[in-house]
Design a protein around this motif. Structure first.
Motif, mmCIF file in Angstrom:
data_model
loop_
_atom_site.group_PDB
_atom_site.id
_atom_site.type_symbol
_atom_site.label_atom_id
_atom_site.label_comp_id
_atom_site.label_asym_id
_atom_site.label_seq_id
_atom_site.Cartn_x
_atom_site.Cartn_y
_atom_site.Cartn_z
ATOM 1 N N LEU A 14 90.835 52.410 42.902
ATOM 2 C CA LEU A 14 90.773 53.562 41.859
ATOM 3 C C LEU A 14 91.620 54.476 42.459
ATOM 4 O O LEU A 14 92.521 55.134 41.956
ATOM 5 C CB LEU A 14 89.697 53.665 41.174
ATOM 6 C CG LEU A 14 89.224 52.419 40.428
ATOM 7 C CD1 LEU A 14 87.813 53.088 39.771
ATOM 8 C CD2 LEU A 14 90.146 52.152 39.292
ATOM 9 N N PRO A 15 91.359 55.097 43.669
ATOM 10 C CA PRO A 15 92.065 56.229 44.148
ATOM 11 C C PRO A 15 93.596 56.016 44.543
ATOM 12 O O PRO A 15 94.325 56.674 44.106
ATOM 13 C CB PRO A 15 91.225 56.676 45.664
ATOM 14 C CG PRO A 15 90.096 55.896 45.601
ATOM 15 C CD PRO A 15 90.062 54.691 44.697
ATOM 16 N N ARG A 43 86.387 56.362 47.544
ATOM 17 C CA ARG A 43 85.613 56.444 46.732
ATOM 18 C C ARG A 43 86.044 56.666 45.307
ATOM 19 O O ARG A 43 86.910 57.700 45.436
ATOM 20 C CB ARG A 43 84.354 57.520 46.920
ATOM 21 C CG ARG A 43 83.271 57.336 45.919
ATOM 22 C CD ARG A 43 81.968 58.397 46.411
ATOM 23 N NE ARG A 43 82.446 59.640 45.951
ATOM 24 C CZ ARG A 43 82.093 60.612 46.540
ATOM 25 N NH1 ARG A 43 81.712 60.725 47.865
ATOM 26 N NH2 ARG A 43 82.314 61.915 46.172
ATOM 27 N N PRO A 44 86.042 55.943 44.245
ATOM 28 C CA PRO A 44 86.615 56.516 43.185
ATOM 29 C C PRO A 44 86.342 57.887 42.633
ATOM 30 O O PRO A 44 85.186 58.425 42.764
ATOM 31 C CB PRO A 44 85.768 55.544 42.123
ATOM 32 C CG PRO A 44 85.437 54.296 42.916
ATOM 33 C CD PRO A 44 84.911 54.970 44.129
ATOM 34 N N GLY A 45 87.229 58.610 42.232
ATOM 35 C CA GLY A 45 87.011 60.087 41.862
ATOM 36 C C GLY A 45 87.387 61.045 42.903
ATOM 37 O O GLY A 45 87.314 62.414 42.482
ATOM 38 N N VAL A 97 81.860 57.373 63.561
ATOM 39 C CA VAL A 97 82.490 57.471 62.461
ATOM 40 C C VAL A 97 81.470 57.461 60.981
ATOM 41 O O VAL A 97 80.671 56.417 60.891
ATOM 42 C CB VAL A 97 83.541 56.439 62.011
ATOM 43 C CG1 VAL A 97 84.214 56.676 60.730
ATOM 44 C CG2 VAL A 97 84.560 56.592 63.238
ATOM 45 N N LEU A 98 81.243 58.573 60.344
ATOM 46 C CA LEU A 98 80.542 58.660 59.161
ATOM 47 C C LEU A 98 81.359 59.292 57.796
ATOM 48 O O LEU A 98 82.254 59.502 58.272
ATOM 49 C CB LEU A 98 79.452 59.743 59.332
ATOM 50 C CG LEU A 98 78.157 59.643 60.507
ATOM 51 C CD1 LEU A 98 77.387 60.579 60.157
ATOM 52 C CD2 LEU A 98 77.592 58.058 60.474
ATOM 53 N N GLY A 99 80.914 58.807 56.679
ATOM 54 C CA GLY A 99 81.526 59.186 55.507
ATOM 55 C C GLY A 99 80.940 58.713 54.315
ATOM 56 O O GLY A 99 80.221 57.825 54.323
ATOM 57 N N ASN A 100 81.453 59.374 53.028
ATOM 58 C CA ASN A 100 80.867 58.817 51.934
ATOM 59 C C ASN A 100 82.124 58.530 50.783
ATOM 60 O O ASN A 100 81.800 58.287 49.824
ATOM 61 C CB ASN A 100 80.215 59.785 51.161
ATOM 62 C CG ASN A 100 80.588 61.145 50.852
ATOM 63 O OD1 ASN A 100 81.886 61.339 50.883
ATOM 64 N ND2 ASN A 100 79.942 62.095 50.708
ATOM 65 N N GLY A 101 83.179 58.332 51.388
ATOM 66 C CA GLY A 101 84.497 58.030 50.683
ATOM 67 C C GLY A 101 85.119 59.275 50.270
ATOM 68 O O GLY A 101 86.398 59.217 50.089
ATOM 69 N N VAL A 159 99.064 56.975 42.211
ATOM 70 C CA VAL A 159 100.509 56.700 41.213
ATOM 71 C C VAL A 159 100.436 57.320 39.979
ATOM 72 O O VAL A 159 101.700 57.793 39.644
ATOM 73 C CB VAL A 159 100.230 54.975 41.154
ATOM 74 C CG1 VAL A 159 101.456 54.520 40.060
ATOM 75 C CG2 VAL A 159 100.059 54.333 42.364
ATOM 76 N N HIS A 160 99.254 57.634 39.346
ATOM 77 C CA HIS A 160 99.581 58.377 38.151
ATOM 78 C C HIS A 160 99.964 60.013 38.504
ATOM 79 O O HIS A 160 100.541 60.573 37.591
ATOM 80 C CB HIS A 160 98.431 58.212 37.237
ATOM 81 C CG HIS A 160 98.060 57.024 36.523
ATOM 82 N ND1 HIS A 160 98.926 56.574 35.469
ATOM 83 C CD2 HIS A 160 97.007 55.969 36.773
ATOM 84 C CE1 HIS A 160 98.363 55.560 34.969
ATOM 85 N NE2 HIS A 160 97.466 54.861 35.721
#
Length: 415
Positions: free
Chosen positions: A379-380, A331-333, A30-34, A385-386
């Motif tokens: 934050l995600p 990851r945020p964003g 399993v790999l990933g950057n968010g 929610v927003h």
């Protein structure tokens, strides 16, 4: 705060390894950057990287029967009028028909996360044997072990932390003889077929996939687009090869035979882009080293916030493995992950639309963000929610006749 060197060393004590080919999706590394998620699978004749992304969805929405939904007051009145002599509510014809109607839209396979395709690195089993893989959770590096002409060789694979790129390196002589990009096999037939972009170099492959926004897949300004591409050292050429059924065919637009550079070393960069694709980077040693430095800095900072040393080995291993998965998926964003985060292939990762179930499933990945000292990973969920707030306010007013917001049980990151 734990010293970052000691923190990464502690995390490195808990690798995830398999000493055989990992053919099954759920056996892969399993790999990933968010944002981007990658599963590294291995066959006796190939290494496969399956790509997904939190931002990339089949964004079609079924909205039939809008005028038949009614309001809470109307529906509750009809239910109160059902005779109490019936054993089940479903025995009432109106109720049974209403439930059937209300479920019709959800029975569509969309919206859903859209798997982004697979990179295949093929090799000849007569000259190379795949031994297994090892994932180092301290820095997100997957090493795939081979015997090549009787000597052990290693392929390194990792994700860049902030760009949706995967880097691969194997010191020569590398055994690969073909490179192939496969659009996801579960791509709906009504979608426009994947197509190669213009201007690719002799060492590059790529395909572009349109994601229609309309149910009938007619072109629309709201349609989305992604591109999966790869650049390698050396060059790629079209060859004839034997199919599984014994017939001979010429390699297609997303496949090429690898012609190694003089030193035989293999360096590649696979890139997953949305909208306007960026030029594929030059896959040389300097670019690989720059990406590796960014990777090490990101993981050092991550473990420096949340490394632990516990007497219970199982509990400590569980801590490191699951925080590693958290970093790969959030990851945020980027878009909040759905039920199965950013890992998908075909129908894997798309059950129940891979959507947001607001009973507890959506919130579950975020329970650990505060206690593990990674509040930014929360934050995600705040962004989700927003995003859902306007339609939740509308639902409270139009269906219940109440102020405030009523968040749906099931939701999607699409309009």
């Amino acid at each position: 705060m734990v010293h970052t060197i000691a923190a990464t060393q502690r995390a490195a004590q808990h690798p995830i390894a398999l000493d055989k080919p990992a053919v099954n999706f759920f056996e892969g590394a399993v790999l990933g950057n968010g944002g981007m998620g990658v599963i590294v699978c291995t066959r006796p004749d190939a290494v496969m990287l399956h790509f997904g992304h939190n931002d990339i969805w089949d964004i079609r929405v079924a909205e039939a029967h809008k005028d038949e939904i009614g309001t809470f007051a109307e529906i509750f009145a009809r239910i109160k009028a059902i005779p109490t002599t019936l054993q089940r509510l479903e025995d009432d014809p109106w109720y049974s028909a209403y439930v059937e109607m209300a479920q019709e839209n959800y029975r569509k396979p969309y919206p859903r996360p859209f798997p982004c395709g697979t990179l295949v690195l093929g090799f000849d089993r007569r000259t190379a044997e795949l031994l297994g893989h090892r994932l180092d959770v301290s820095n997100g590096v997957c090493t795939v072990r081979f015997l090549v002409d009787g000597r052990e060789a290693v392929l390194e694979v990792f994700c860049e932390p902030l760009r949706d790129r995967v880097w691969l390196r194997m010191e020569g002589p590398a055994p690969f003889d073909r490179v192939h990009l496969l659009p996801d096999p579960a791509t709906p037939r009504e979608f426009p077929p994947a197509s190669p972009p213009e201007g690719l170099g002799a060492n590059q492959l790529a395909f572009r996939q349109v994601l229609p926004s309309q149910e009938d897949c007619t072109p629309h300004p709201n349609d989305r687009l992604f591109q999966l591409g790869v650049a390698v050292t050396g060059r790629l050429e079209k060859r004839s090869r034997r199919r599984w059924d014994g017939t001979i065919e010429t390699m297609g637009p997303f496949e090429g035979g690898w012609v190694a550079p003089e030193d035989g070393a293999f360096i590649a960069c696979a890139s997953l882009d949305q909208g306007q694709a960026e030029p594929l980077p030059t896959p040389d040693r300097a670019a690989w080293e720059a990406a590796a430095r960014a990777r090490d800095a990101a993981w050092s900072e991550f473990w420096g916030r949340s490394a632990v040393a516990l007497d219970d080995e199982v509990l400590e291993r569980t801590w490191y493995h699951n925080l590693y998965f958290l970093a790969c998926a959030l990851r945020p964003g980027t878009t909040c992950p759905g039920l199965f985060a950013n890992w998908s292939l075909g129908d894997i990762g798309t059950a129940w639309h891979g959507d947001y179930h607001m009973n507890y499933n959506t919130q579950q990945p975020f329970w650990v963000t505060f206690s593990s000292n990674h509040v930014d990973k929360h934050l995600p969920y705040v962004d989700l929610v927003h995003f859902l707030l306007p339609i939740s306010r509308q639902h409270a007013r139009s269906y219940y006749g109440l102020p405030g917001a009523c968040f749906p049980h099931s939701a999607y990151p699409v309009p």
